[in-house]
Scaffold this motif. Structure first.
Motif, mmCIF file in Angstrom:
data_model
loop_
_atom_site.group_PDB
_atom_site.id
_atom_site.type_symbol
_atom_site.label_atom_id
_atom_site.label_comp_id
_atom_site.label_asym_id
_atom_site.label_seq_id
_atom_site.Cartn_x
_atom_site.Cartn_y
_atom_site.Cartn_z
ATOM 1 N N ILE A 329 39.907 44.774 35.089
ATOM 2 C CA ILE A 329 41.092 45.622 34.909
ATOM 3 C C ILE A 329 41.286 46.530 36.111
ATOM 4 N N LEU A 330 40.190 47.119 36.599
ATOM 5 C CA LEU A 330 40.297 48.019 37.745
ATOM 6 C C LEU A 330 40.697 47.274 39.010
ATOM 7 N N ILE A 331 40.179 46.045 39.190
ATOM 8 C CA ILE A 331 40.589 45.241 40.348
ATOM 9 C C ILE A 331 42.073 44.907 40.256
ATOM 10 N N THR A 332 42.505 44.521 39.052
ATOM 11 C CA THR A 332 43.931 44.223 38.854
ATOM 12 C C THR A 332 44.786 45.453 39.134
ATOM 13 N N LEU A 333 44.306 46.617 38.655
ATOM 14 C CA LEU A 333 45.032 47.860 38.912
ATOM 15 C C LEU A 333 45.082 48.161 40.400
ATOM 16 N N GLY A 334 43.949 47.962 41.096
ATOM 17 C CA GLY A 334 43.922 48.212 42.530
ATOM 18 C C GLY A 334 44.892 47.318 43.285
ATOM 19 N N LEU A 335 44.900 46.011 42.943
ATOM 20 C CA LEU A 335 45.825 45.075 43.598
ATOM 21 C C LEU A 335 47.275 45.442 43.275
ATOM 22 N N THR A 336 47.487 45.856 42.024
ATOM 23 C CA THR A 336 48.848 46.251 41.629
ATOM 24 C C THR A 336 49.312 47.467 42.419
ATOM 25 N N LEU A 337 48.405 48.417 42.626
ATOM 26 C CA LEU A 337 48.771 49.612 43.386
ATOM 27 C C LEU A 337 49.039 49.290 44.848
ATOM 28 N N ILE A 338 48.286 48.323 45.404
ATOM 29 C CA ILE A 338 48.550 47.897 46.789
ATOM 30 C C ILE A 338 49.941 47.292 46.885
ATOM 31 N N LEU A 339 50.261 46.395 45.931
ATOM 32 C CA LEU A 339 51.605 45.813 45.906
ATOM 33 C C LEU A 339 52.658 46.891 45.684
ATOM 34 N N ALA A 340 52.306 47.893 44.853
ATOM 35 C CA ALA A 340 53.245 48.981 44.597
ATOM 36 C C ALA A 340 53.532 49.768 45.875
ATOM 37 N N LEU A 341 52.494 50.044 46.651
ATOM 38 C CA LEU A 341 52.694 50.765 47.913
ATOM 39 C C LEU A 341 53.574 49.973 48.867
#
Length: 650
Positions: A329-341
């Motif tokens: 979940i945290l990896i998915t969140l991290g990747l999502t935040l990178i895409l968000a940026l």
């Protein structure tokens, strides 16, 4: 609380009559509601630029005209007849026409129709209604309309029509989903959402408050809050000794905390110096309180024991599963935040007002046809009332200005005797330029092609700077007019809303901590409240949806629904003190997980119906709200419990 709920339940017929009366009042008031996106809506009353423009209008009696282009030669007798009929229309002050030679070497006739000063929208609509009849009476079937108030009128008409037509469609979709998921309590849930929404619009209509692109977010917000409150009451696991009154007393406190917190969050918008933001704060808070008031009256009166099995219930060991898959979940969140940026980096601010209409709409067709002929439809006024310039003195600086900005198509010089002369850099206006050396120029109308709002704002600043350097320093800005003020007003509103909502989110999080008596809970609440907003902004960047006033209103929806779910979650979590952490979380999922999921499924699906709207901001509005609701659900079911596992060990 028990006594009040019991009193309501013992008089269902009077509660029914009360709700029927409120719905009738709301419906009557809603029929009086109007939409107004005109210039003064976006201005602060004490703004120096706005006050200077009012003084400029008082001295010049200027009114933005309607432009009518006939892209062909017109018989002289027919032309005279058309001019007479247009000039004699009610609410028309002046009608002028000029032959033109376009940049593609074709000819045509351009009419400018100036309405009376301070004409009402209904009067302008009457002018527009009669123009096709007059032209078709002279066998002219091809013509194009443009101008500031034409665009504003079309914007108001389309937004009002789209909202009027599509909001019932949204209600229909929501109703179908509610009947599929909550058939036993469907009418109660619908009433808790629809009545406060209708009542809010009705009160605003009766108070003379006109809707605009910001306030149009409030009816769906109130609807969602009312549905969410009702679902938390109705989608509950009943113990053997539970009654409707005990269920009400158990769920009412977090609903009240949610409404109070949302209301105070909207209340922080009242600190803004900008009138539209203050209006959003006032009526957003009113909508939150109305949704609570209607729910706490209807629910104890008509709530029935839920005998159907609950849908979408989470597994009993959901907390342990989250912990097991925490890394993923945290990896998915991290990747999502990178895409968000990356998405946020692509985000555009401002908007091209023509993109509010569909690519095949009449408005875009008209504007494209006129501006392709070399006639700019976006005016800026250059105020020279305090100066003494003749036209020859201005010609060379204005040629330099046009060379720097190819968007400029014309300069129209208005002399002190109200005569006019034209400098053309696009289509040629075939009017005599007689020597006017003894007369000074009182104002110059700069016509430019329609460009995005932020680019218009930059151009206005650059033109004013150019004139300050070449014509001498001026006490007031040279540039004024409805378009510069409109774009600046939108920019200021956008900036004010960003600041106000930042303050509101902080206020909300602190209030959650105060009401739950835990600063730790306040800190934990910040992340799931902010994440959906960040992710939606990123989606806008990836989908090239500009961040404008129209899309900024989505923040108020996210603002309300995320707070509601978070408070229900944390309030129930606090009530489980004394249990082991995973048991507390599993109990929370058991009690509030299904209502949160059900609310999101109902409202998230319903608002997708707005995608059918021909009014582009409304289609974006529906898409972004739906995405935001699903993102908020993920934050509350996945991110919030992980934060509690990591931080709260009490």
């Amino acid at each position: 609380m028990t006594r009040i709920a019991s009193a309501f339940r013992s008089h269902p017929q009077w509660i029914f009559i009360l709700m029927l009366l409120l719905a009738t009042i709301g419906g009557y008031g809603a029929s009086k509601s109007q939409v107004d996106n005109s210039l003064q809506v976006w201005q602060s009353e004490d703004d120096p630029g706005w006050l200077a423009y009012q003084d400029f209008l008082e001295q010049t009696k200027l009114t933005d005209p309607l432009v009518i282009l006939i892209p062909a030669e017109v018989d002289p007798f027919a032309l005279e007849e058309i001019s007479d009929q247009l000039a004699n229309l009610p609410f028309v002050n002046r009608c002028q026409n000029v032959h033109i030679q376009t940049t593609s070497n074709t000819t045509g006739v351009l009419f400018t129709l100036t309405p009376v000063t301070d004409a009402e929208p209904s009067q302008l609509a009457e002018i527009l209604r009669q123009i096709p009849t007059i032209l078709q009476g002279q066998d002219i079937t091809t013509f194009h309309l443009g101008g500031v108030w034409y665009l504003t009128h079309q914007l108001d008409t389309l937004s009002a029509k789209a909202t009027t037509v599509l909001f019932p469609v949204v209600l229909l979709v929501v109703s179908v989903v509610i009947f599929c998921l909550c058939r036993q309590q469907a009418l109660l849930i619908l009433a808790c959402g629809l009545i406060p929404s209708l009542l809010l619009v009705g009160i605003m209509g009766l108070c003379g408050v006109k809707m605009n692109m910001v306030l149009l977010a409030l009816p769906p917000l109130t609807l969602i809050l009312g549905l969410a409150h009702a679902i938390h009451f109705t989608i509950k696991v009943w113990d053997a000794d539970d009654t409707p009154v005990t269920i009400f007393c158990r769920v009412a406190p977090p609903c009240a905390l949610s409404a109070l917190t949302t209301t105070m969050g909207f209340g922080s918008l009242l600190l803004s110096s900008y009138q539209p933001v203050r209006q959003l704060g006032l009526w957003g808070g009113a909508g939150s309180l109305l949704s609570l008031a209607v729910t706490v009256i209807l629910v104890p009166t008509f709530l029935q024991r839920n005998t159907r099995p609950m849908k979408f219930s989470l597994p009993a060991d959901f907390s342990q599963r989250l912990k097991t898959h925490r890394t993923k979940i945290l990896i998915t969140l991290g990747l999502t935040l990178i895409l968000a940026l990356l998405g946020i980096a692509r985000l555009q601010t401002g908007s091209l007002i023509l993109e509010f209409f569909g690519p095949d709409s009449v408005v875009r067709t008209n504007y494209t046809a006129i501006e392709e002929k070399g006639i700019g439809l976006t005016p800026m006024e250059i105020n020279l009332l305090d100066h003494q310039f003749s036209k020859p003195e201005l010609e060379e600086p204005f040629r330099q200005l046009a060379a720097l900005h190819p968007e400029i198509s014309h300069f129209i010089f208005t002399m002190t005797d109200e005569s006019q002369q034209v400098m053309s850099f696009g289509a040629t206006f075939q009017v005599p330029n007689l020597p006017m050396a003894p007369l000074t120029v009182s104002r110059v109308t700069l016509l430019m092609h329609t460009i995005p709002s932020e680019a218009t704002l930059v151009l206005a600043a650059e033109v004013d700077g150019f004139l300050q350097r070449h014509l001498g320093k001026s006490r007031l800005p040279y540039i004024t007019g409805s378009i510069p003020l409109y774009t600046r007003g939108q920019h200021e509103l956008f900036r004010s809303m960003l600041q106000s909502f930042s303050l509101a989110f902080l206020t909300i999080s602190l209030l959650i901590g105060l009401l739950l008596r835990s600063l730790k809970m306040a800190f934990i609440a910040i992340i799931p409240n902010i994440l959906p907003v960040v992710l939606v902004i990123a989606v806008m960047g990836w989908l090239t949806i500009p961040l404008s006033v129209a899309t900024m209103t989505v923040a108020s929806i996210i603002f309300g629904i995320v707070v509601d779910d978070t408070i229900h979650y944390l309030y129930t979590y606090q009530k489980q003190r004394g249990l082991e952490l995973h048991q507390r979380l599993n109990n929370v999922f058991h009690q509030v997980g299904t209502p949160i999921i059900t609310t999101t499924l109902i409202t998230g699906t319903g608002f997708l119906a707005f995608l059918a709207s021909p009014f582009i901001p409304l289609a974006h509005f529906g898409l972004l709200i739906s995405l935001a609701l699903w993102m908020a659900l993920c934050c509350d079911l996945c991110i919030l419990p992980l934060l509690l596992q990591a931080i709260d060990h009490d």
